[in-house]
Scaffold this motif. Structure first.
Motif, PDB file in Angstrom:
ATOM      1  N   TYR A   1      65.591  30.302 -50.667  1.00 54.82           N
ATOM      2  CA  TYR A   1      64.197  29.946 -50.456  1.00 54.82           C
ATOM      3  C   TYR A   1      63.356  31.215 -50.516  1.00 54.82           C
ATOM      4  O   TYR A   1      63.812  32.287 -50.111  1.00 54.82           O
ATOM      5  N   PRO A   2      62.119  31.108 -50.997  1.00 53.66           N
ATOM      6  CA  PRO A   2      61.246  32.288 -51.023  1.00 53.66           C
ATOM      7  C   PRO A   2      61.025  32.821 -49.607  1.00 53.66           C
ATOM      8  O   PRO A   2      60.941  32.055 -48.647  1.00 53.66           O
ATOM      9  N   GLU A   3      60.930  34.125 -49.513  1.00 51.37           N
ATOM     10  CA  GLU A   3      60.755  34.763 -48.207  1.00 51.37           C
ATOM     11  C   GLU A   3      59.486  34.271 -47.515  1.00 51.37           C
ATOM     12  O   GLU A   3      59.478  34.045 -46.306  1.00 51.37           O
ATOM     13  N   GLU A   4      58.421  34.079 -48.291  1.00 49.63           N
ATOM     14  CA  GLU A   4      57.164  33.620 -47.703  1.00 49.63           C
ATOM     15  C   GLU A   4      57.343  32.265 -47.023  1.00 49.63           C
ATOM     16  O   GLU A   4      56.840  32.031 -45.931  1.00 49.63           O
ATOM     17  N   LEU A   5      58.076  31.371 -47.688  1.00 52.41           N
ATOM     18  CA  LEU A   5      58.330  30.047 -47.130  1.00 52.41           C
ATOM     19  C   LEU A   5      59.128  30.162 -45.839  1.00 52.41           C
ATOM     20  O   LEU A   5      58.807  29.527 -44.834  1.00 52.41           O
ATOM     21  N   ALA A   6      60.153  30.989 -45.857  1.00 51.85           N
ATOM     22  CA  ALA A   6      61.008  31.151 -44.681  1.00 51.85           C
ATOM     23  C   ALA A   6      60.210  31.684 -43.496  1.00 51.85           C
ATOM     24  O   ALA A   6      60.321  31.174 -42.375  1.00 51.85           O
ATOM     25  N   ILE A   7      59.397  32.692 -43.746  1.00 55.17           N
ATOM     26  CA  ILE A   7      58.607  33.282 -42.662  1.00 55.17           C
ATOM     27  C   ILE A   7      57.589  32.274 -42.133  1.00 55.17           C
ATOM     28  O   ILE A   7      57.412  32.130 -40.924  1.00 55.17           O
ATOM     29  N   LYS A   8      56.935  31.557 -43.045  1.00 55.12           N
ATOM     30  CA  LYS A   8      55.947  30.562 -42.610  1.00 55.12           C
ATOM     31  C   LYS A   8      56.594  29.487 -41.747  1.00 55.12           C
ATOM     32  O   LYS A   8      56.082  29.135 -40.687  1.00 55.12           O
ATOM     33  N   ALA A   9      57.713  28.948 -42.218  1.00 52.08           N
ATOM     34  CA  ALA A   9      58.373  27.864 -41.490  1.00 52.08           C
ATOM     35  C   ALA A   9      58.855  28.338 -40.124  1.00 52.08           C
ATOM     36  O   ALA A   9      58.637  27.671 -39.107  1.00 52.08           O
ATOM     37  N   ALA A  10      59.508  29.489 -40.090  1.00 50.50           N
ATOM     38  CA  ALA A  10      60.037  30.005 -38.826  1.00 50.50           C
ATOM     39  C   ALA A  10      58.907  30.335 -37.855  1.00 50.50           C
ATOM     40  O   ALA A  10      58.978  30.020 -36.665  1.00 50.50           O
ATOM     41  N   THR A  11      57.861  30.947 -38.364  1.00 53.46           N
ATOM     42  CA  THR A  11      56.720  31.299 -37.521  1.00 53.46           C
ATOM     43  C   THR A  11      56.044  30.048 -36.975  1.00 53.46           C
ATOM     44  O   THR A  11      55.706  29.976 -35.792  1.00 53.46           O
ATOM     45  N   GLU A  12      55.879  29.072 -37.847  1.00 60.47           N
ATOM     46  CA  GLU A  12      55.250  27.825 -37.414  1.00 60.47           C
ATOM     47  C   GLU A  12      56.082  27.151 -36.320  1.00 60.47           C
ATOM     48  O   GLU A  12      55.542  26.608 -35.360  1.00 60.47           O
ATOM     49  N   TYR A  13      57.390  27.220 -36.455  1.00 63.76           N
ATOM     50  CA  TYR A  13      58.261  26.588 -35.463  1.00 63.76           C
ATOM     51  C   TYR A  13      58.132  27.252 -34.094  1.00 63.76           C
ATOM     52  O   TYR A  13      58.052  26.571 -33.079  1.00 63.76           O
ATOM     53  N   VAL A  14      58.113  28.582 -34.072  1.00 58.49           N
ATOM     54  CA  VAL A  14      58.084  29.266 -32.772  1.00 58.49           C
ATOM     55  C   VAL A  14      56.689  29.354 -32.173  1.00 58.49           C
ATOM     56  O   VAL A  14      56.549  29.646 -30.992  1.00 58.49           O
ATOM     57  N   THR A  15      55.653  29.090 -32.957  1.00 63.80           N
ATOM     58  CA  THR A  15      54.293  29.225 -32.421  1.00 63.80           C
ATOM     59  C   THR A  15      53.575  27.897 -32.202  1.00 63.80           C
ATOM     60  O   THR A  15      52.483  27.879 -31.655  1.00 63.80           O
ATOM     61  N   THR A  16      54.163  26.798 -32.659  1.00 66.68           N
ATOM     62  CA  THR A  16      53.498  25.499 -32.509  1.00 66.68           C
ATOM     63  C   THR A  16      54.471  24.482 -31.919  1.00 66.68           C
ATOM     64  O   THR A  16      55.633  24.789 -31.669  1.00 66.68           O
ATOM     65  N   ASP A  17      53.987  23.274 -31.750  1.00 70.88           N
ATOM     66  CA  ASP A  17      54.819  22.190 -31.222  1.00 70.88           C
ATOM     67  C   ASP A  17      55.411  21.328 -32.329  1.00 70.88           C
ATOM     68  O   ASP A  17      55.890  20.226 -32.075  1.00 70.88           O
ATOM     69  N   VAL A  18      55.398  21.807 -33.544  1.00 72.59           N
ATOM     70  CA  VAL A  18      55.887  21.028 -34.680  1.00 72.59           C
ATOM     71  C   VAL A  18      57.401  20.816 -34.558  1.00 72.59           C
ATOM     72  O   VAL A  18      58.118  21.661 -34.029  1.00 72.59           O
ATOM     73  N   THR A  19      57.866  19.673 -35.049  1.00 74.82           N
ATOM     74  CA  THR A  19      59.302  19.385 -34.986  1.00 74.82           C
ATOM     75  C   THR A  19      60.010  19.974 -36.199  1.00 74.82           C
ATOM     76  O   THR A  19      59.386  20.237 -37.237  1.00 74.82           O
ATOM     77  N   ILE A  20      61.309  20.143 -36.060  1.00 77.94           N
ATOM     78  CA  ILE A  20      62.100  20.668 -37.176  1.00 77.94           C
ATOM     79  C   ILE A  20      62.030  19.703 -38.356  1.00 77.94           C
ATOM     80  O   ILE A  20      61.891  20.116 -39.503  1.00 77.94           O
TER      81      ILE A  20
END
Length: 108
Positions: free
Chosen positions: A8-27
């Motif tokens: 996966y592109p690094e940008e996608l990985a960072i966005k997804a991981a960051t979004e997970y740890v900073t919001t209430d979004v589900t996996i």
């Protein structure tokens, strides 16, 4: 037989991981949004990029870095305009060749 790991592109990985740890979004929501399959993938990214819910400063820095990598609407527009101009230039070059050939034939 080993399964191939999808890259996966690094940008996608960072966005997804960051979004997970900073919001209430589900996996599951993140999987649908970003298209990755396993839960382990997300946890791997969190570990790889050393993200932690308590490490907000690092997350802010990574978000800034991602924003800088993303193109602005103006950049997108200019790139499209450049492509259009390149195509027009190629068409004009073909016309010039055709006109030269016509002149050559007419002068015979």
């Amino acid at each position: 037989m080993k399964r191939k790991r999808k890259k996966y592109p690094e940008e996608l990985a960072i966005k997804a991981a960051t979004e997970y740890v900073t919001t209430d979004v589900t996996i599951r929501d993140l999987q649908n949004k970003y298209g990755f399959k396993g839960v382990g993938t997300l946890y791997g990214w969190i570990k790889k990029y050393d993200l932690d819910i308590a490490d907000e400063e690092a997350i802010k820095i990574r978000n800034i870095m991602l924003e800088e990598k993303e193109k602005s609407p103006r950049e997108d527009k200019l790139e499209k305009e450049i492509e259009t101009l390149k195509k027009q230039l190629e068409q004009e070059k073909i016309k010039v060749k055709a006109y030269k050939k016509m002149i050559e034939i007419a002068e015979r």
